[in-house]
Design a protein around this motif. Sequence first.
Motif, PDB file in Angstrom:
ATOM      1  N   ILE A 168     -30.920  -7.443 -81.190  1.00 37.13           N
ATOM      2  CA  ILE A 168     -29.465  -7.556 -81.285  1.00 37.13           C
ATOM      3  C   ILE A 168     -28.820  -6.631 -80.256  1.00 37.13           C
ATOM      4  O   ILE A 168     -29.209  -5.477 -80.115  1.00 37.13           O
ATOM      5  CB  ILE A 168     -28.973  -7.151 -82.694  1.00 37.13           C
ATOM      6  N   HIS A 169     -27.836  -7.135 -79.556  1.00 42.52           N
ATOM      7  CA  HIS A 169     -27.039  -6.360 -78.609  1.00 42.52           C
ATOM      8  C   HIS A 169     -25.605  -6.372 -79.125  1.00 42.52           C
ATOM      9  O   HIS A 169     -25.018  -7.444 -79.321  1.00 42.52           O
ATOM     10  CB  HIS A 169     -27.119  -6.966 -77.206  1.00 42.52           C
ATOM     11  N   SER A 170     -25.048  -5.205 -79.354  1.00 42.61           N
ATOM     12  CA  SER A 170     -23.705  -5.087 -79.919  1.00 42.61           C
ATOM     13  C   SER A 170     -22.641  -5.139 -78.838  1.00 42.61           C
ATOM     14  O   SER A 170     -22.849  -4.665 -77.726  1.00 42.61           O
ATOM     15  CB  SER A 170     -23.575  -3.771 -80.683  1.00 42.61           C
ATOM     16  N   ILE A 171     -21.499  -5.696 -79.191  1.00 41.34           N
ATOM     17  CA  ILE A 171     -20.350  -5.766 -78.295  1.00 41.34           C
ATOM     18  C   ILE A 171     -19.271  -4.848 -78.872  1.00 41.34           C
ATOM     19  O   ILE A 171     -18.729  -5.114 -79.948  1.00 41.34           O
ATOM     20  CB  ILE A 171     -19.815  -7.208 -78.193  1.00 41.34           C
ATOM     21  N   TYR A 172     -18.984  -3.772 -78.164  1.00 43.19           N
ATOM     22  CA  TYR A 172     -17.969  -2.816 -78.586  1.00 43.19           C
ATOM     23  C   TYR A 172     -16.834  -2.781 -77.578  1.00 43.19           C
ATOM     24  O   TYR A 172     -17.071  -2.853 -76.373  1.00 43.19           O
ATOM     25  CB  TYR A 172     -18.553  -1.396 -78.675  1.00 43.19           C
ATOM     26  N   VAL A 173     -15.617  -2.654 -78.058  1.00 45.85           N
ATOM     27  CA  VAL A 173     -14.445  -2.424 -77.219  1.00 45.85           C
ATOM     28  C   VAL A 173     -13.641  -1.318 -77.884  1.00 45.85           C
ATOM     29  O   VAL A 173     -13.266  -1.441 -79.056  1.00 45.85           O
ATOM     30  CB  VAL A 173     -13.597  -3.710 -77.058  1.00 45.85           C
ATOM     31  N   ASP A 174     -13.436  -0.245 -77.156  1.00 49.76           N
ATOM     32  CA  ASP A 174     -12.687   0.913 -77.669  1.00 49.76           C
ATOM     33  C   ASP A 174     -13.218   1.380 -79.014  1.00 49.76           C
ATOM     34  O   ASP A 174     -12.455   1.664 -79.938  1.00 49.76           O
ATOM     35  CB  ASP A 174     -11.188   0.593 -77.768  1.00 49.76           C
ATOM     36  N   GLY A 175     -14.542   1.427 -79.145  1.00 45.15           N
ATOM     37  CA  GLY A 175     -15.172   1.913 -80.360  1.00 45.15           C
ATOM     38  C   GLY A 175     -15.221   0.927 -81.507  1.00 45.15           C
ATOM     39  O   GLY A 175     -15.766   1.224 -82.561  1.00 45.15           O
ATOM     40  N   GLU A 176     -14.668  -0.263 -81.328  1.00 47.25           N
ATOM     41  CA  GLU A 176     -14.661  -1.285 -82.371  1.00 47.25           C
ATOM     42  C   GLU A 176     -15.785  -2.295 -82.121  1.00 47.25           C
ATOM     43  O   GLU A 176     -15.908  -2.821 -81.020  1.00 47.25           O
ATOM     44  CB  GLU A 176     -13.316  -2.019 -82.370  1.00 47.25           C
ATOM     45  N   LEU A 177     -16.586  -2.555 -83.158  1.00 45.13           N
ATOM     46  CA  LEU A 177     -17.626  -3.572 -83.054  1.00 45.13           C
ATOM     47  C   LEU A 177     -16.972  -4.949 -83.082  1.00 45.13           C
ATOM     48  O   LEU A 177     -16.408  -5.346 -84.100  1.00 45.13           O
ATOM     49  CB  LEU A 177     -18.630  -3.453 -84.205  1.00 45.13           C
ATOM     50  N   LEU A 178     -17.013  -5.647 -81.950  1.00 36.85           N
ATOM     51  CA  LEU A 178     -16.391  -6.977 -81.869  1.00 36.85           C
ATOM     52  C   LEU A 178     -17.375  -8.102 -82.130  1.00 36.85           C
ATOM     53  O   LEU A 178     -16.967  -9.198 -82.480  1.00 36.85           O
ATOM     54  CB  LEU A 178     -15.768  -7.201 -80.484  1.00 36.85           C
ATOM     55  N   GLY A 179     -18.666  -7.841 -81.914  1.00 36.37           N
ATOM     56  CA  GLY A 179     -19.616  -8.919 -82.114  1.00 36.37           C
ATOM     57  C   GLY A 179     -21.019  -8.536 -81.713  1.00 36.37           C
ATOM     58  O   GLY A 179     -21.309  -7.374 -81.429  1.00 36.37           O
ATOM     59  N   ILE A 180     -21.878  -9.567 -81.682  1.00 35.41           N
ATOM     60  CA  ILE A 180     -23.283  -9.371 -81.309  1.00 35.41           C
ATOM     61  C   ILE A 180     -23.766 -10.538 -80.457  1.00 35.41           C
ATOM     62  O   ILE A 180     -23.225 -11.642 -80.512  1.00 35.41           O
ATOM     63  CB  ILE A 180     -24.200  -9.251 -82.544  1.00 35.41           C
ATOM     64  N   ILE A 181     -24.798 -10.244 -79.704  1.00 39.60           N
ATOM     65  CA  ILE A 181     -25.571 -11.260 -78.985  1.00 39.60           C
ATOM     66  C   ILE A 181     -27.020 -11.010 -79.376  1.00 39.60           C
ATOM     67  O   ILE A 181     -27.473  -9.862 -79.367  1.00 39.60           O
ATOM     68  CB  ILE A 181     -25.410 -11.142 -77.459  1.00 39.60           C
ATOM     69  N   GLN A 182     -27.735 -12.067 -79.722  1.00 42.96           N
ATOM     70  CA  GLN A 182     -29.130 -11.913 -80.116  1.00 42.96           C
ATOM     71  C   GLN A 182     -30.048 -12.707 -79.202  1.00 42.96           C
ATOM     72  O   GLN A 182     -29.839 -13.901 -78.993  1.00 42.96           O
ATOM     73  CB  GLN A 182     -29.359 -12.366 -81.559  1.00 42.96           C
ATOM     74  N   GLN A 183     -31.062 -12.021 -78.691  1.00 39.26           N
ATOM     75  CA  GLN A 183     -32.120 -12.686 -77.932  1.00 39.26           C
ATOM     76  C   GLN A 183     -33.164 -13.195 -78.920  1.00 39.26           C
ATOM     77  O   GLN A 183     -33.492 -12.510 -79.881  1.00 39.26           O
ATOM     78  CB  GLN A 183     -32.824 -11.700 -77.006  1.00 39.26           C
ATOM     79  N   MET A 184     -33.675 -14.403 -78.660  1.00 36.96           N
ATOM     80  CA  MET A 184     -34.745 -14.946 -79.492  1.00 36.96           C
ATOM     81  C   MET A 184     -35.744 -15.657 -78.595  1.00 36.96           C
ATOM     82  O   MET A 184     -35.417 -16.055 -77.479  1.00 36.96           O
ATOM     83  CB  MET A 184     -34.189 -15.940 -80.517  1.00 36.96           C
ATOM     84  N   ASN A 185     -36.918 -15.840 -79.100  1.00 40.31           N
ATOM     85  CA  ASN A 185     -37.949 -16.613 -78.395  1.00 40.31           C
ATOM     86  C   ASN A 185     -38.069 -16.203 -76.934  1.00 40.31           C
ATOM     87  O   ASN A 185     -37.958 -17.010 -76.030  1.00 40.31           O
ATOM     88  CB  ASN A 185     -37.678 -18.115 -78.493  1.00 40.31           C
ATOM     89  N   ILE A 186     -38.309 -14.925 -76.717  1.00 42.28           N
ATOM     90  CA  ILE A 186     -38.487 -14.424 -75.362  1.00 42.28           C
ATOM     91  C   ILE A 186     -39.908 -14.766 -74.947  1.00 42.28           C
ATOM     92  O   ILE A 186     -40.875 -14.346 -75.573  1.00 42.28           O
ATOM     93  CB  ILE A 186     -38.248 -12.909 -75.323  1.00 42.28           C
ATOM     94  N   GLU A 187     -40.019 -15.563 -73.899  1.00 44.26           N
ATOM     95  CA  GLU A 187     -41.323 -15.990 -73.406  1.00 44.26           C
ATOM     96  C   GLU A 187     -41.485 -15.548 -71.962  1.00 44.26           C
ATOM     97  O   GLU A 187     -40.616 -14.865 -71.422  1.00 44.26           O
ATOM     98  CB  GLU A 187     -41.459 -17.499 -73.571  1.00 44.26           C
ATOM     99  N   ALA A 188     -42.547 -15.965 -71.327  1.00 40.22           N
ATOM    100  CA  ALA A 188     -42.852 -15.521 -69.973  1.00 40.22           C
ATOM    101  C   ALA A 188     -41.699 -15.743 -68.994  1.00 40.22           C
ATOM    102  O   ALA A 188     -41.342 -14.849 -68.237  1.00 40.22           O
ATOM    103  CB  ALA A 188     -44.114 -16.218 -69.468  1.00 40.22           C
ATOM    104  N   HIS A 189     -41.089 -16.920 -68.999  1.00 33.55           N
ATOM    105  CA  HIS A 189     -40.059 -17.234 -68.007  1.00 33.55           C
ATOM    106  C   HIS A 189     -38.750 -17.718 -68.629  1.00 33.55           C
ATOM    107  O   HIS A 189     -37.895 -18.236 -67.918  1.00 33.55           O
ATOM    108  CB  HIS A 189     -40.573 -18.290 -67.021  1.00 33.55           C
ATOM    109  N   SER A 190     -38.621 -17.568 -69.945  1.00 31.88           N
ATOM    110  CA  SER A 190     -37.412 -18.065 -70.590  1.00 31.88           C
ATOM    111  C   SER A 190     -37.031 -17.194 -71.778  1.00 31.88           C
ATOM    112  O   SER A 190     -37.830 -16.414 -72.275  1.00 31.88           O
ATOM    113  CB  SER A 190     -37.612 -19.508 -71.056  1.00 31.88           C
TER     114      SER A 190
END
Length: 121
Positions: free
Chosen positions: A22-44
């Motif tokens: 999970i990668h958090s998205i913060y603006v001015d100390g406020e948690l605005l959202g997340i981005i999640q990586q999944m299924n990390i493979e060799a080239h994708s």
Amino acid sequence: MDGVCGTVYPLTQRTLRGLEHIHSIYVDGELLGIIQQMNIEAHSMHLGRFVLNPDRTGQGYGKKALSAFMNLCFEGESIEFVSLHVLKSNVGAKRLYEKLGFETVELREGLKPKYFMVKRR
């Protein structure tokens, strides 16, 4: 953007429990959202979740965060493409992904039809 893959706003310890990469998205100390990586493979890599506070959409935060995240993904030489699913009903999210260079590969029908999209290096 509304909830993706069962994750809805507001983000709480309960909704985030058990999620990895999970990668958090913060603006001015406020948690605005997340981005999640999944299924990390060799080239994708597959983008599993991209959840943003619905009160803060349309202000450029999602575009800026996802653009920076994609730059990190392609920083090294190993990742050739990033894929994601977006619900057919989530027109705003699909439009954002297209602005950032994602292309629709196919529409997957079902109970909740969704597009499979890819961005190549």
